[in-house]
Scaffold this motif. Structure first.
Motif, PDB file in Angstrom:
ATOM      1  N   TYR A  67       0.737  -1.104   0.168  1.00 52.03           N
ATOM      2  CA  TYR A  67      -0.121   0.202  -0.065  1.00 52.03           C
ATOM      3  C   TYR A  67       0.812   1.270  -0.010  1.00 52.03           C
ATOM      4  O   TYR A  67       0.285   2.512  -0.236  1.00 52.03           O
ATOM      5  N   GLY A  68       2.164   1.121   0.316  1.00 49.31           N
ATOM      6  CA  GLY A  68       2.984   2.165   0.151  1.00 49.31           C
ATOM      7  C   GLY A  68       3.288   2.768  -1.117  1.00 49.31           C
ATOM      8  O   GLY A  68       3.471   3.962  -1.596  1.00 49.31           O
ATOM      9  N   ARG A  69       3.098   1.652  -2.249  1.00 54.45           N
ATOM     10  CA  ARG A  69       3.198   2.359  -3.642  1.00 54.45           C
ATOM     11  C   ARG A  69       4.234   3.215  -3.846  1.00 54.45           C
ATOM     12  O   ARG A  69       4.218   4.197  -4.605  1.00 54.45           O
ATOM     13  N   VAL A  70       5.577   2.748  -3.654  1.00 53.99           N
ATOM     14  CA  VAL A  70       6.539   3.722  -3.570  1.00 53.99           C
ATOM     15  C   VAL A  70       7.042   4.120  -5.050  1.00 53.99           C
ATOM     16  O   VAL A  70       6.937   5.373  -5.366  1.00 53.99           O
ATOM     17  N   LEU A  71       7.334   3.202  -5.938  1.00 55.80           N
ATOM     18  CA  LEU A  71       7.527   3.554  -7.114  1.00 55.80           C
ATOM     19  C   LEU A  71       6.488   4.161  -7.952  1.00 55.80           C
ATOM     20  O   LEU A  71       6.767   4.900  -8.963  1.00 55.80           O
ATOM     21  N   PRO A  72       5.250   3.558  -7.906  1.00 59.06           N
ATOM     22  CA  PRO A  72       4.116   4.025  -8.608  1.00 59.06           C
ATOM     23  C   PRO A  72       3.828   5.536  -8.378  1.00 59.06           C
ATOM     24  O   PRO A  72       3.685   6.353  -9.136  1.00 59.06           O
ATOM     25  N   ARG A  73       4.168   6.042  -7.148  1.00 64.66           N
ATOM     26  CA  ARG A  73       3.956   7.488  -6.566  1.00 64.66           C
ATOM     27  C   ARG A  73       5.089   8.195  -7.087  1.00 64.66           C
ATOM     28  O   ARG A  73       5.042   9.131  -7.684  1.00 64.66           O
ATOM     29  N   LEU A  74       6.499   7.519  -6.882  1.00 65.74           N
ATOM     30  CA  LEU A  74       7.706   8.718  -7.336  1.00 65.74           C
ATOM     31  C   LEU A  74       7.828   8.763  -8.706  1.00 65.74           C
ATOM     32  O   LEU A  74       8.320   9.804  -9.293  1.00 65.74           O
ATOM     33  N   LEU A  75       7.433   7.639  -9.453  1.00 65.13           N
ATOM     34  CA  LEU A  75       7.701   7.712 -10.967  1.00 65.13           C
ATOM     35  C   LEU A  75       6.142   7.965 -11.856  1.00 65.13           C
ATOM     36  O   LEU A  75       6.219   7.780 -12.869  1.00 65.13           O
ATOM     37  N   ASN A  76       5.242   8.178 -10.791  1.00 70.98           N
ATOM     38  CA  ASN A  76       4.021   8.574 -11.484  1.00 70.98           C
ATOM     39  C   ASN A  76       3.463   7.380 -12.506  1.00 70.98           C
ATOM     40  O   ASN A  76       3.313   7.721 -13.494  1.00 70.98           O
ATOM     41  N   LEU A  77       3.184   6.371 -11.949  1.00 66.54           N
ATOM     42  CA  LEU A  77       2.921   5.054 -12.674  1.00 66.54           C
ATOM     43  C   LEU A  77       1.415   4.813 -12.441  1.00 66.54           C
ATOM     44  O   LEU A  77       0.798   3.885 -12.885  1.00 66.54           O
ATOM     45  N   ASP A  78       0.688   5.291 -11.524  1.00 72.81           N
ATOM     46  CA  ASP A  78      -0.674   5.146 -11.071  1.00 72.81           C
ATOM     47  C   ASP A  78      -1.595   5.306 -12.310  1.00 72.81           C
ATOM     48  O   ASP A  78      -1.615   6.211 -13.033  1.00 72.81           O
ATOM     49  N   LYS A  79      -2.545   4.475 -12.377  1.00 74.42           N
ATOM     50  CA  LYS A  79      -3.804   4.758 -13.060  1.00 74.42           C
ATOM     51  C   LYS A  79      -5.079   3.995 -12.592  1.00 74.42           C
ATOM     52  O   LYS A  79      -4.947   3.265 -11.599  1.00 74.42           O
TER      53      LYS A  79
END
Ligand code: FAD
Length: 416
Positions: A165-177
């Motif tokens: 749930y920390g979603r570190v790389l999705p957050r830092l590299l803007n990968l969420d959809k």
């Protein structure tokens, strides 16, 4: 903490990070795991699937788990009104494990992390990843805050993001959809199961279905406590007032079957809630990194697929990283992304068809079609890559068309 250089940096010491780091370490790679919290820590995700036993076994983590005597899970019971649909993992289409566990994750994850440390993996607890820079050749420099808040840097050839749930790389590299799964939320907690009936009934994991969108889980643990959780549309969850204890207890009045058992059961902590829990990303890997487990994708708790995907993706990616760092060429698109997506897609269909009501029509139709049930049971055990199972290969159509047939049959008999 001093700056350092490793082969692989793993973010998060949940099941995904533990399986990945165990495998990579066994391949002789220099692995470092950083974990934001101290263990034991609470995390939700307590009902496992038989498929994940394969993963724990392959990396040598199974024996330590066996020694903990967690409650054995041999199937799953779904109930709606007076109809019960019991899946038994020993009666399923695919080969594979016919049991697993239902576990308090604080204990379960602590055992995993301890074992991985015993193998020789370096895990730093209370160390939090705060920034990542990745060079064109894939080498990364990650900034981490240690337990005292002091920053240091780790240079790695590869990063496994298992931060859940920390979603570190999705957050830092803007990968969420946005996820394609309809939005739902959940409230859950643990109780001391003071009225637990003796025998099998007291230990059965059950999904009690109130309507198309609303259901709750009962997951008894071998330590005498039981996990209770509600899932529903946001409007449903929001329609209850008060703190989460009051809301969970009020929701529970809706269960004819379980209310008596749990009405006096003391809550062990203030229940937690998660809104819009489904998550998705634009890509599962990139130059010098891979996303595994919940940091990559989370669908829905209804079929308990979370931990199994976490360990499946961890083991798969660890094998590919190890090949790549030994100089072999790896086809990440085919051998990681497409492979993981094909399994996720099967489960995504089942989740979507659960909330359209079609799958519930199949589960609760009587008489049961035993062949269909065996094939669905293999999917629910996590064997979603078995191409001999039509409920895997034709997942897009088969649930929908069978539900349609049942509905037509029901209409016909209603009009006679
Ligand atoms: P986690 O177990 O979440 O571990 C990630 C770790 O990374 C954590 O320890 C965290 O502290 C650490 N971390 C985070 N950020 C950082 C950072 N910046 N730096 C360092 N470390 C960091 N799954 C099931 O299999 N069965 C179920 O019954 C089930 N029920 C669920 C019910 C609900 C309501 C929800 C929302 C989910 C449920 N899940 C279930 C899903 C399950 O919670 C996850 O799929 C599973 O925990 C994923 O494991 P993981 O290893 O990827 O992540």
């Amino acid at each position: 903490t001093r700056d350092m250089k490793v082969d692989v940096l793993v973010i998060g010491a949940g099941p995904s990070g533990c399986v990945a780091s165990a495998y990579l370490h066994q391949q002789g790679l220099n692995v470092k795991v950083v974990e934001k919290t101290t263990f034991p820590r609470f995390v939700i995700g307590e009902s496992l699937l038989p498929r994940c036993m394969d993963h724990f076994e392959e990396v040598g983590l199974l024996d330590a788990l066996k020694a903990a005597n967690f409650e054995i899970k041999r199937g799953a019971r779904f109930m709606k009104d007076d109809v019960v649909c019991n899946f038994d993992f020993s009666d399923k289409h695919s080969e594979g494990w016919d049991w697993t566990w239902q576990v308090p994750r604080a204990d379960f994850d602590t055992i995993l992390a301890n074992e991985v440390e015993k193998m020789g993996v370096d895990i730093s607890f209370e160390h939090e990843v705060v920034a990542v820079e990745i060079a064109d050749n894939g080498t990364s420099t990650t900034t981490i805050h240690d337990a005292d808040g002091n920053p240091y840097k780790v240079e790695a050839q590869f990063i496994v993001d298992s931060s859940g749930y920390g979603r570190v790389l999705p957050r830092l590299l803007n990968l969420d959809k946005p996820s394609s799964i309809p939005e739902h939320s959940s409230i859950f907690g643990h109780v001391k199961d003071v009225n637990r009936p003796k025998g099998e009934e007291g230990t059965l994991i059950t999904f009690d279905v109130l309507d198309k969108d609303t259901w709750f889980w009962v997951i008894p643990f071998s330590n005498g406590n039981t996990s209770l959780g509600f899932v529903g549309k946001n409007e449903f969850i929001d329609s209850f007032e008060g703190d989460t204890s009051t809301r969970l207890q009020t929701m529970f009045k809706q269960s004819d079957y379980y209310y008596e058992r749990f009405k006096d059961a003391p809550l062990l902590f203030e229940p937690k809630s998660i809104r819009n829990y489904s998550k998705a990303v634009t890509k599962f890997y990139g130059n010098g990194f891979v996303l595994t487990g919940n940091s990559a994708e989370f669908l829905d708790p209804v079929f308990s697929s979370g931990v199994t995907f976490a360990t499946e993706s961890a083991l798969r990616s660890a094998k590919l990283i190890s090949k790549q760092l030994q100089g072999e060429t790896v086809n990440w698109e085919e051998d990681y992304s497409n492979y993981i997506k094909s399994g996720v897609d099967v489960f995504a269909t089942y989740v979507k068809e659960w909330y359209t009501g079609n799958l519930q029509t199949l589960f609760f139709h009587r008489p049961e079609n035993l062949e269909v049930k065996r094939q669905i049971c293999a999917v629910l055990a996590g064997y979603v890559w078995d191409e001999t199972n039509p409920f895997v290969t034709k997942h897009n159509r088969i649930v929908k068309s069978l539900a349609h047939l049942i509905n037509m049959e029901n209409e016909k008999s209603a009009s006679v």
